[in-house]
Scaffold this motif. Structure first.
Motif, short mmCIF file in Angstrom:
data_model
loop_
_atom_site.label_atom_id
_atom_site.label_comp_id
_atom_site.label_asym_id
_atom_site.label_seq_id
_atom_site.Cartn_x
_atom_site.Cartn_y
_atom_site.Cartn_z
N ILE A 39 0.83 -1.20 0.00
CA ILE A 39 0.00 0.00 0.00
C ILE A 39 0.87 1.26 0.00
CG2 ILE A 39 -1.75 1.33 1.29
CD1 ILE A 39 -2.77 -1.41 2.34
N VAL A 40 1.89 1.32 0.86
CA VAL A 40 2.68 2.55 0.99
C VAL A 40 3.98 2.52 0.18
CG1 VAL A 40 1.71 3.08 3.25
CG2 VAL A 40 3.90 1.92 3.13
N LEU A 83 -3.65 3.45 5.01
CA LEU A 83 -4.45 4.44 4.28
C LEU A 83 -4.39 5.80 4.97
CD1 LEU A 83 -7.53 2.25 3.29
CD2 LEU A 83 -5.60 2.96 1.85
N LEU A 86 -1.15 7.39 4.02
CA LEU A 86 -1.18 7.94 2.66
C LEU A 86 -1.95 9.25 2.62
CD1 LEU A 86 -1.73 4.76 0.45
CD2 LEU A 86 0.38 6.07 0.78
N ARG A 87 -3.06 9.33 3.34
CA ARG A 87 -3.83 10.58 3.36
C ARG A 87 -3.03 11.70 4.01
NH1 ARG A 87 -8.10 6.89 3.67
NH2 ARG A 87 -8.04 6.67 5.93
N LYS A 90 -0.30 12.71 1.58
CA LYS A 90 -0.85 13.44 0.45
C LYS A 90 -1.14 14.89 0.84
CE LYS A 90 -4.47 13.23 -3.04
NZ LYS A 90 -5.63 12.50 -3.53
N SER A 96 -0.17 13.56 -5.71
CA SER A 96 -1.06 12.45 -6.03
C SER A 96 -0.22 11.18 -6.07
CB SER A 96 -1.72 12.67 -7.39
OG SER A 96 -2.35 11.49 -7.80
N ASP A 98 -1.44 8.48 -6.98
CA ASP A 98 -1.96 7.70 -8.10
C ASP A 98 -1.10 7.93 -9.34
OD1 ASP A 98 -4.02 6.81 -6.50
OD2 ASP A 98 -5.34 8.43 -7.11
N GLU A 135 -6.25 4.64 -5.04
CA GLU A 135 -6.00 4.04 -3.72
C GLU A 135 -6.93 2.88 -3.38
OE1 GLU A 135 -7.06 5.63 0.65
OE2 GLU A 135 -5.66 6.90 -0.44
N LYS A 136 -8.24 3.07 -3.51
CA LYS A 136 -9.19 2.03 -3.12
C LYS A 136 -9.04 0.78 -3.99
CE LYS A 136 -13.69 1.73 -1.25
NZ LYS A 136 -14.58 2.60 -0.57
N ARG A 138 -6.34 -0.13 -5.57
CA ARG A 138 -5.04 -0.72 -5.26
C ARG A 138 -5.14 -1.60 -4.01
NH1 ARG A 138 -1.58 3.66 -5.07
NH2 ARG A 138 -1.63 3.77 -2.82
N VAL A 139 -5.82 -1.11 -2.99
CA VAL A 139 -5.97 -1.88 -1.75
C VAL A 139 -6.75 -3.16 -2.01
CG1 VAL A 139 -7.07 -1.88 0.53
CG2 VAL A 139 -5.74 0.10 -0.22
#
Length: 183
Positions: A39-40, A83, A86-87, A90, A96, A98, A135-136, A138-139
């Protein structure tokens, strides 16, 4: 009695929480590391998030009621911590993730902080494509494809409906196929 059952039994008595926690760490550290890493991406960030996840797990041991599987509960905490990280990143960097070209360059070079990825061209292409997913997606893709979790398990972890997960996974697969065809 398997490892999870033993840990759950230990969690029933608050005096046994330190022993239960040590067993959780020894049993799940590697699996949670690789979940967070997908994820990260960055190793150092993954270590930080993993540490935060274990702090949260320790603080919430008494809240585990056994309504879900132990690993589902742990995965939910680790995923949520990743998550959240990441927020925060960001917001602080105003970037981004993404469309983060640095991560793609890191993969293309095949070294540095992306050393966990083999030099195999297919593996690199897949990792590059996964990095480009929202993100969603990818998770969900990581949990389904790499962790081999069921939609019900992913639903518990992400607190998303099974239908929504299936839609996200399907969209992620389509995007990955398109991205890989372009490379």
């Amino acid at each position: 009695m398997n490892e999870d059952q033993e840990i759950i039994e230990l969690l029933k008595n608050q005096e046994d929480h330190p022993v239960a926690f040590r067993k959780i760490v020894s049993t799940y550290k590697e699996r949670l590391y690789f979940l967070i890493r997908k994820i990260v991406i960055d190793h150092d960030d993954t270590d930080d998030v993993l540490q935060e996840a274990f702090v949260k797990i320790w603080k919430n041991l008494e809240k585990f009621r056994g309504d879900s599987n132990l690993y589902t509960w742990l995965y939910r905490i680790a995923t949520n911590e990743a998550l959240s990280f990441l927020r925060r990143r960001k917001k602080s960097r105003n970037i981004s993730f993404d469309e983060n070209p640095e991560l793609l360059q890191m993969l293309e070079k095949g070294g540095g902080k992306a050393q966990h990825i083999s030099g195999d061209d297919i593996s690199v292409a897949l990792q590059k494509a996964v990095l480009q997913l929202p993100e969603k997606q990818r998770v969900v893709f990581n949990l389904k494809y790499f962790e081999h979790l069921t939609y019900d398990e992913i639903s518990e972890i992400t607190e998303t409906s099974v239908g929504g997960l299936k839609a996200n996974y399907h969209a992620a697969r389509k995007k990955i196929e398109e991205i890989i065809k372009l490379d």
